[in-house]
Design an enzyme around this catalytic site. Sequence first.
Site, short mmCIF file in Angstrom:
data_model
loop_
_atom_site.label_atom_id
_atom_site.label_comp_id
_atom_site.label_asym_id
_atom_site.label_seq_id
_atom_site.Cartn_x
_atom_site.Cartn_y
_atom_site.Cartn_z
N ASP A 86 113.96 68.56 81.84
CA ASP A 86 114.08 68.27 80.41
C ASP A 86 114.97 67.06 80.21
O ASP A 86 116.06 66.98 80.79
CB ASP A 86 114.68 69.47 79.68
CG ASP A 86 113.68 70.62 79.60
OD1 ASP A 86 112.47 70.35 79.73
OD2 ASP A 86 114.11 71.76 79.42
N ASP A 91 101.51 76.43 75.11
CA ASP A 91 102.46 77.54 75.01
C ASP A 91 101.72 78.75 74.48
O ASP A 91 101.03 78.66 73.46
CB ASP A 91 103.60 77.17 74.05
CG ASP A 91 104.47 76.04 74.60
OD1 ASP A 91 104.54 75.92 75.85
OD2 ASP A 91 105.05 75.29 73.81
#
Lengths: 204, 259
Positions: free
Chosen positions: B11, B130
């Site tokens: 990230d 997701d």
Amino acid sequence: MLTIVDYQAGNPTSVRRALEALGLSARITADPEQVRRAGRIIFPGVGAAGAAMTVLRARGLDQALTEAFRAGTPILGICLGCQIVLTHSEEDDADCLNLIPGRTVRFRPADPALKIPHMGWNAVEATRPHPLLAHLRPGEQFYFVHSYYPQSERPEDIFAVCEHGVVFPAAIGRDNLFAVQFHAEKSGPVGLQLLKNFAEWKPC
Amino acid sequence: MLSKRIIACLDVRAGKLAKSVRFVDTKDIGDPVAKAREYYEQGLDELVLYDITASSEGRGILLEVVARVAAQVFIPFSVGGGLRTVEDCRRVLLAGAEKVNVNTAAVQRPDLIAEAARAFGSQAVVLSMDVRRVPASAAIPSGYEIVTHGGRTPTGLDALAWARRGEALGSGEIVVNSIDADGTKQGYEIGLTRAVAEAVSIPVIASGGGGTPEHLYAALTEGKADAALVASMLHYGEYTVGEIKAYLAKRGLKVRRTT
């Protein structure tokens, strides 16, 4: 100084970055004169054969590459660059550079579990010794992304093979030309080694 | 035969990274470039950089991170987070990435997948989805729903239908991220991973829940995934890439060994 041919097929800067990591400088060019005068040529590429040949012809790069090959300039083809050195590609039914006799054909796996494109890391086995394959261990893995593969006509032009439903040539060559179907610039340390071998190669 | 791939997800928090710029040349845990290089040296197969702020000022920092990773990591890598247009995608590809990950923007405007595939080829377009488990219904027969915004926003899309649509639009791979399993380190959601892998013919990457090498093994065999995404297992130094691969090889999976 190495010369990387830019013919609007993918991003040639990834090859330059890999060379820079080896301490080698390279220029990216679409100018046929620079290709003719180059000391060493890398011919990378991602995309479709027909579109690539159209660009090469429009810029006169097809002639320049052919002349450089005949003049003995060391040339390394990568991925699409490995396919369009052959005579013809089934992709777009395209006539190609014809530097090595053969055809580029599509994978047609009988096993539906084998996905196309052939994408990922796969083992490459050398079938004949070649200076560019020096220092590589048997079964070393390289990174592939392709739906077509180079089927050279003469067995003596094949230097390494890979398997994806079919055993196919992963490295082909003739005289001062060597070409790999995998992405040497994205294959980690073994890929960098191959690029280093190319930079030092003195074809006889 | 292709090897099973291990993909590390890093990230990039643009704001925080900006603060830690002075640590750039150290092994600071906050520097994604140093981590990327470390995992590359351990034998990582592929990398994903995810811009989790995706703000406009963060975008410039992200592109700089992409260029720095590309200069020292010679394996394929993709970039995701906040890519909304073909131009957004082009910028990260020119900065040195091989692939783009699209997620929320593709749910909002599915043609983004087709446009990016036309511009860069399917091999460069990864659909990241997701997914949350819900009671099966007429609208969501699989019982797996696509969610966005980190799981907060339900979309009413069935995960299997969306995966098939993504493939038809030209996506070259699918990341299946289970919101239920994410962060639990209790294992990937095998049922979901397998259902998606059986629904499409493009490679599927399991994501969310990986905590041990056994979890990767399950996702890559029972879950029928072609690759597994790992994050905290590596980031906190619990395992190295080499240790995970040694385990998978011992269990009989083909992996790329670099030592």
